[in-house]
Every structure is written in C-alpha cells, then in structure tokens.
Design a protein around this motif. Structure first.
Motif, PDB file in Angstrom:
ATOM      1  N   LYS A 227      -7.756  -4.309 -29.001  1.00  0.00           N
ATOM      2  CA  LYS A 227      -6.835  -5.305 -30.027  1.00  0.00           C
ATOM      3  C   LYS A 227      -5.931  -5.705 -29.230  1.00  0.00           C
ATOM      4  O   LYS A 227      -6.036  -7.015 -29.474  1.00  0.00           O
ATOM      5  CB  LYS A 227      -6.081  -4.448 -30.670  1.00  0.00           C
ATOM      6  CG  LYS A 227      -7.168  -3.441 -31.636  1.00  0.00           C
ATOM      7  CD  LYS A 227      -6.495  -2.273 -32.794  1.00  0.00           C
ATOM      8  CE  LYS A 227      -7.347  -1.918 -34.066  1.00  0.00           C
ATOM      9  NZ  LYS A 227      -8.701  -0.909 -33.382  1.00  0.00           N
ATOM     10  N   GLN A 228      -5.149  -5.553 -27.887  1.00  0.00           N
ATOM     11  CA  GLN A 228      -4.504  -5.900 -27.311  1.00  0.00           C
ATOM     12  C   GLN A 228      -5.058  -5.968 -25.927  1.00  0.00           C
ATOM     13  O   GLN A 228      -4.284  -5.668 -24.915  1.00  0.00           O
ATOM     14  CB  GLN A 228      -3.110  -5.634 -27.018  1.00  0.00           C
ATOM     15  CG  GLN A 228      -2.394  -5.216 -28.192  1.00  0.00           C
ATOM     16  CD  GLN A 228      -0.638  -5.067 -28.084  1.00  0.00           C
ATOM     17  OE1 GLN A 228      -1.143  -3.758 -28.148  1.00  0.00           O
ATOM     18  NE2 GLN A 228       0.200  -6.205 -27.689  1.00  0.00           N
ATOM     19  N   PRO A 229      -6.416  -6.687 -24.785  1.00  0.00           N
ATOM     20  CA  PRO A 229      -6.698  -7.664 -24.099  1.00  0.00           C
ATOM     21  C   PRO A 229      -6.029  -7.195 -23.089  1.00  0.00           C
ATOM     22  O   PRO A 229      -5.988  -7.067 -21.545  1.00  0.00           O
ATOM     23  CB  PRO A 229      -8.123  -8.073 -23.864  1.00  0.00           C
ATOM     24  CG  PRO A 229      -7.180  -8.529 -25.889  1.00  0.00           C
ATOM     25  CD  PRO A 229      -6.610  -8.320 -25.800  1.00  0.00           C
ATOM     26  N   GLU A 230      -4.805  -8.283 -22.745  1.00  0.00           N
ATOM     27  CA  GLU A 230      -4.151  -8.425 -21.936  1.00  0.00           C
ATOM     28  C   GLU A 230      -3.624  -7.077 -21.368  1.00  0.00           C
ATOM     29  O   GLU A 230      -2.896  -6.967 -19.947  1.00  0.00           O
ATOM     30  CB  GLU A 230      -3.189 -10.117 -22.142  1.00  0.00           C
ATOM     31  CG  GLU A 230      -1.892  -9.166 -23.501  1.00  0.00           C
ATOM     32  CD  GLU A 230      -2.568  -9.251 -24.617  1.00  0.00           C
ATOM     33  OE1 GLU A 230      -1.463  -8.529 -25.938  1.00  0.00           O
ATOM     34  OE2 GLU A 230      -3.645  -9.635 -24.899  1.00  0.00           O
ATOM     35  N   LEU A 231      -3.409  -6.328 -21.686  1.00  0.00           N
ATOM     36  CA  LEU A 231      -2.425  -4.960 -21.324  1.00  0.00           C
ATOM     37  C   LEU A 231      -3.853  -4.327 -20.928  1.00  0.00           C
ATOM     38  O   LEU A 231      -2.816  -2.913 -20.263  1.00  0.00           O
ATOM     39  CB  LEU A 231      -1.781  -4.558 -22.581  1.00  0.00           C
ATOM     40  CG  LEU A 231      -1.318  -5.208 -23.497  1.00  0.00           C
ATOM     41  CD1 LEU A 231      -0.017  -4.098 -24.792  1.00  0.00           C
ATOM     42  CD2 LEU A 231      -0.400  -5.950 -22.921  1.00  0.00           C
ATOM     43  N   LEU A 232      -4.870  -4.030 -21.475  1.00  0.00           N
ATOM     44  CA  LEU A 232      -5.788  -3.649 -20.339  1.00  0.00           C
ATOM     45  C   LEU A 232      -6.307  -4.206 -18.858  1.00  0.00           C
ATOM     46  O   LEU A 232      -6.187  -5.649 -18.736  1.00  0.00           O
ATOM     47  CB  LEU A 232      -6.786  -3.114 -21.330  1.00  0.00           C
ATOM     48  CG  LEU A 232      -6.862  -2.180 -22.412  1.00  0.00           C
ATOM     49  CD1 LEU A 232      -8.036  -2.105 -23.221  1.00  0.00           C
ATOM     50  CD2 LEU A 232      -6.405  -1.229 -21.953  1.00  0.00           C
ATOM     51  N   PRO A 233      -6.835  -3.260 -18.083  1.00  0.00           N
ATOM     52  CA  PRO A 233      -6.795  -2.041 -17.742  1.00  0.00           C
ATOM     53  C   PRO A 233      -5.296  -1.603 -17.558  1.00  0.00           C
ATOM     54  O   PRO A 233      -4.676  -2.075 -17.027  1.00  0.00           O
ATOM     55  CB  PRO A 233      -7.799  -1.397 -16.918  1.00  0.00           C
ATOM     56  CG  PRO A 233      -7.852  -2.709 -15.864  1.00  0.00           C
ATOM     57  CD  PRO A 233      -7.530  -3.988 -16.793  1.00  0.00           C
ATOM     58  N   LEU A 234      -5.429  -0.067 -18.049  1.00  0.00           N
ATOM     59  CA  LEU A 234      -4.380   0.505 -17.192  1.00  0.00           C
ATOM     60  C   LEU A 234      -4.355   0.822 -15.953  1.00  0.00           C
ATOM     61  O   LEU A 234      -5.147   1.429 -15.345  1.00  0.00           O
ATOM     62  CB  LEU A 234      -4.117   1.520 -18.027  1.00  0.00           C
ATOM     63  CG  LEU A 234      -3.874   1.421 -20.046  1.00  0.00           C
ATOM     64  CD1 LEU A 234      -3.715   3.122 -20.179  1.00  0.00           C
ATOM     65  CD2 LEU A 234      -2.482   0.892 -20.369  1.00  0.00           C
ATOM     66  N   ARG A 235      -3.012   1.298 -15.213  1.00  0.00           N
ATOM     67  CA  ARG A 235      -2.999   0.660 -14.203  1.00  0.00           C
ATOM     68  C   ARG A 235      -1.395   1.588 -13.311  1.00  0.00           C
ATOM     69  O   ARG A 235      -0.927   0.619 -14.100  1.00  0.00           O
ATOM     70  CB  ARG A 235      -3.160  -0.420 -13.410  1.00  0.00           C
ATOM     71  CG  ARG A 235      -2.906  -1.621 -13.094  1.00  0.00           C
ATOM     72  CD  ARG A 235      -3.313  -2.524 -12.420  1.00  0.00           C
ATOM     73  NE  ARG A 235      -4.251  -2.965 -12.571  1.00  0.00           N
ATOM     74  CZ  ARG A 235      -5.179  -3.149 -12.444  1.00  0.00           C
ATOM     75  NH1 ARG A 235      -5.359  -2.919 -10.946  1.00  0.00           N
ATOM     76  NH2 ARG A 235      -6.402  -4.240 -13.622  1.00  0.00           N
ATOM     77  N   THR A 236      -1.799   2.132 -12.426  1.00  0.00           N
ATOM     78  CA  THR A 236      -0.470   2.181 -11.636  1.00  0.00           C
ATOM     79  C   THR A 236      -0.178   1.428 -11.000  1.00  0.00           C
ATOM     80  O   THR A 236      -0.112   1.289 -10.081  1.00  0.00           O
ATOM     81  CB  THR A 236      -0.088   3.818 -11.324  1.00  0.00           C
ATOM     82  OG1 THR A 236      -0.618   4.206 -11.546  1.00  0.00           O
ATOM     83  CG2 THR A 236       1.042   4.592 -10.432  1.00  0.00           C
ATOM     84  N   LYS A 237       1.913   0.733 -11.553  1.00  0.00           N
ATOM     85  CA  LYS A 237       2.057  -0.142 -10.954  1.00  0.00           C
ATOM     86  C   LYS A 237       2.576   0.514  -8.983  1.00  0.00           C
ATOM     87  O   LYS A 237       3.180   1.760  -8.790  1.00  0.00           O
ATOM     88  CB  LYS A 237       4.429  -0.247 -11.593  1.00  0.00           C
ATOM     89  CG  LYS A 237       4.557  -1.648 -11.113  1.00  0.00           C
ATOM     90  CD  LYS A 237       5.692  -2.002 -11.593  1.00  0.00           C
ATOM     91  CE  LYS A 237       6.639  -2.892 -11.655  1.00  0.00           C
ATOM     92  NZ  LYS A 237       7.681  -3.186 -12.420  1.00  0.00           N
ATOM     93  N   ILE A 238       2.474  -0.253  -8.145  1.00  0.00           N
ATOM     94  CA  ILE A 238       2.648   0.017  -7.097  1.00  0.00           C
ATOM     95  C   ILE A 238       4.216  -1.249  -6.803  1.00  0.00           C
ATOM     96  O   ILE A 238       4.488  -2.412  -7.139  1.00  0.00           O
ATOM     97  CB  ILE A 238       1.470  -1.625  -6.209  1.00  0.00           C
ATOM     98  CG1 ILE A 238       1.059  -0.149  -6.727  1.00  0.00           C
ATOM     99  CG2 ILE A 238       2.174  -1.241  -4.457  1.00  0.00           C
ATOM    100  CD1 ILE A 238      -0.298  -0.654  -5.893  1.00  0.00           C
ATOM    101  N   GLU A 239       4.683  -0.104  -5.775  1.00  0.00           N
ATOM    102  CA  GLU A 239       6.282  -0.889  -5.745  1.00  0.00           C
ATOM    103  C   GLU A 239       6.033  -1.159  -3.735  1.00  0.00           C
ATOM    104  O   GLU A 239       5.512  -0.591  -3.361  1.00  0.00           O
ATOM    105  CB  GLU A 239       7.259   0.817  -5.718  1.00  0.00           C
ATOM    106  CG  GLU A 239       7.626   1.528  -6.737  1.00  0.00           C
ATOM    107  CD  GLU A 239       8.593   0.839  -7.444  1.00  0.00           C
ATOM    108  OE1 GLU A 239       9.330  -0.402  -7.181  1.00  0.00           O
ATOM    109  OE2 GLU A 239       8.575   0.406  -8.876  1.00  0.00           O
ATOM    110  N   ILE A 240       6.696  -2.423  -4.260  1.00  0.00           N
ATOM    111  CA  ILE A 240       6.373  -3.689  -2.700  1.00  0.00           C
ATOM    112  C   ILE A 240       7.808  -3.087  -2.363  1.00  0.00           C
ATOM    113  O   ILE A 240       8.933  -4.035  -3.101  1.00  0.00           O
ATOM    114  CB  ILE A 240       6.237  -5.113  -3.467  1.00  0.00           C
ATOM    115  CG1 ILE A 240       5.299  -5.515  -4.588  1.00  0.00           C
ATOM    116  CG2 ILE A 240       6.605  -6.063  -2.521  1.00  0.00           C
ATOM    117  CD1 ILE A 240       3.870  -5.010  -3.653  1.00  0.00           C
TER     118      ILE A 240
END
Length: 355
Positions: A227-240
């Motif tokens: 329904k909201q393809p731009e939100l997938l796939p779910l991933r863990t955010k990497i801190e820069i």
C-alpha cells in the motif's frame, strides 16, 4: 503487521496463474528495457564472477569501464593467476574494498593450479572459495551455469518486499529466507534462470527504485500488494560517524615518503599511502587542502598538510616507509582517496610553476 509465519506461507501458496502473469509481464519489460551490460554479452564463469565481485557495494554504471579494462588486462583465470598482487590492486584501484580484488586473485590461483581453471556450478561448492557468500554463489550458479536458484541482491529483495508486502526487517535471516522461497517459487516455471534473475535485478534498478519507486510505469502494479511501497523494505538505520584524519606530505626533491599498508586489519592492505601525520616524529610546515570521502558508515575529512621529519625524535622512533620517486608513484596501487591527494598535489605543483 504480518507475522513471519503468515509470510512464509506465501511461497507454496502462490498460484500458477500468478506465476505465469508475473513472468509474462516481467519478461516483456526486460526484453524492451533490460540493461546491456558488457558482462552479459558472452557470459563465462570467469567474466560473471569478475563482474559480481566488482558489483559488490558498487553501482553497475561505475563498474562498466573497470570491467572492460580488467578483461583486457586479465582475460582469463590463467592471466589473473600469473599476475602479481601489485598489478591486480592497481587494476582494481578506484573500486574500493580491495579485499575483493585479493580474493579474486586467490580464487584464480586456486583454480589455475588445482582445478584446471574450472569453477564449480554448485552454490555450496562456490561458497568454499574466499569472498564468495550466498548471493554471489547463487548469482554465479544461475548467470554462468543456468542453475535455477534465486540471486537476492538489494534490488530483488526490494521488489519482493513490496510485491508481497513483507513488513519485516530485511536484516533478519528469517525474512531473507522467506524472500528466497518466494523468488524460488516464482522462477520454477518456463523462465530461464539467468534471464529471470537479470530481469528482476534490472526491474528493481530501473523501476522499483529505493526512494522514489516509479509505480506509474510498473508493469507489476496490479499484482503488487504494497500500500506504501516507498516505505518498504524495512531496514535498520545505520548511524553515520564523522571522522577527521590528517595526512602528511613529506618530500625531498623529486621524492615522496610513502608507506605500504601490510597489516591484515588495514582495509588498504597491499596499497601505498601517504603517511598519517604523527606529531611524535613529524612537524607540520603548511596546510595544503582538504578532501572528503566516505567508507561504509564513516564520513571522513582528510586534512592534507606539508610536513617534515623531526630528525631528533626520528632517531628514537624509526618509522616504516620509503622514499619513492615522483615518476614511480603513477604505477603504484594507491587507494582512491590517496590517488586524489596525489593528483591534487600534481595540479598544485603545476599551478605554482606558473606560465
């Protein structure tokens, strides 16, 4: 949010009609829009493995000129096996992650001397070689040998997560296993393995893009469950993390002091570097310029300065390295940031000469 147990049931429950429509739409799109990469023209196990190693953590458009130059210099296992590591690293320069080049070289030596230049086609056997993980093993098995096995690169994972609306983080092994099963189920039909995997990768690269999916141009949109393809796939955010490093330029007439990174822990092992500024044995003479570059989760600011030895301290703390003539630096393998430093130094010297 769907549970993994429910998602895992997707693969065996995919209807034959869904599979047929999926490949019909995707194959038609691929025939009209697939990328014409040089490694796809006359694929061999060697050329496929070279391209897959180069494509790890590097965009395909960047790889093309490197691949062409590499194949001209090292056209087969034998030529690569007989090359010195210095030559291999120099040819790889600019692609980064130099362990990939070293592993490719090691594989060539192993194959040429132990297996008559024959790469196995079984993914499990392929994973016994250095630098070959599950994705690369499956990609080589399908693209070079026609084995019907899914090759899950980032593009394929993204397409499947959206198509099946998989709302689970993709860093989890269970999620990847589920996506593998879904792709495996979809490709078990009339589709040729190499075409199927290539089409899915290209579709993710061109249409089902990471940030801005082109849903308006998607041939699979009527089948897509997201329904909201731009939100997938779910991933863990990497801190820069931001870091600052100081590079010393020490010169004597037409010679520069360089060091070869030999530590197994150093990401630049085997490459030549301008030394990092060491206040215990060096004295800064003048700041020259700054350069920025990124590496995995780091953003690094390089401060480049003209320096000289503190000869009294140097007697007590000898430092590894050697003087290298200016004309010889061009043939040495340097990591990309240090090559940029070298080119900027040359440009600065030319400017200072004046008309």
């Amino acid at each position: 949010m769907e549970s993994l147990d429910n998602i895992a049931m997707l693969a065996p429950s995919i209807e034959p009609n869904f599979k047929k429509k999926f490949w019909k739409f995707l194959s038609r799109w691929y025939g009209e829009n697939g990328f014409k990469y040089p490694w796809r023209k006359s694929p061999t196990p060697y050329s496929v493995l070279v391209s897959e190693f180069m494509l790890q953590q590097t965009q395909a458009e960047t790889v093309v000129p490197y691949f062409l130059a590499w194949m001209e210099k090292f056209p087969d296992w034998e030529s690569l096996a007989k090359a010195q590591e210095k030559e291999v690293l120099r040819a790889w320069e600019g692609l980064g992650y130099y362990s990939r080049a070293r592993n490719l070289h090691r594989i060539a030596v192993m194959l040429y001397h132990e297996r008559k230049g024959e790469l196995p086609s079984d993914p499990e056997e392929l994973m016994k070689f250095p630098g070959i993980g599950p994705y690369t093993a499956n990609a080589v098995a399908s693209l070079a040998f026609g084995r019907k096995t899914p090759a899950l690169d980032g593009n394929v994972i993204r397409v499947m997560a959206r198509l099946m609306n998989i709302n689970q983080p993709i860093h989890k092994k269970e999620t990847i296993r589920t996506i593998f099963q879904v792709v495996d189920s979809l490709m078990q039909g009339e589709a040729e393995a190499s075409l199927f995997n290539s089409a899915l990768m290209d579709f993710g690269r061109a249409v089902c893009k990471p940030k801005y999916p082109r849903c308006f141009a998607c041939v699979l949109k009527e089948m897509c469950k997201a329904k909201q393809p731009e939100l997938l796939p779910l991933r863990t955010k990497i801190e820069i993390e931001e870091k600052k490093e100081k590079i010393a330029i020490i010169r004597e007439d037409d010679r520069f002091w360089l060091q070869q990174a030999n530590s197994n822990q150093n990401r630049y092992r085997g490459l030549w570097l301008f030394p990092y500024f060491d206040p215990d044995v060096m004295e800064e003479k003048a700041p020259l310029f700054f350069l920025r570059h990124s590496f995995t989760r780091y953003k690094i600011l390089l401060e480049v300065c003209e320096a000289s030895w503190n000869k009294e301290r140097l007697k007590m703390m000898p430092i590894e390295g050697q003087w290298v003539k200016k004309k010889e630096i061009f043939s040495l393998p340097l990591p990309s940031p240090h090559r940029k430093i070298w080119l900027q130094l040359l440009s600065k010297d030319e400017t200072n000469k004046g008309p």
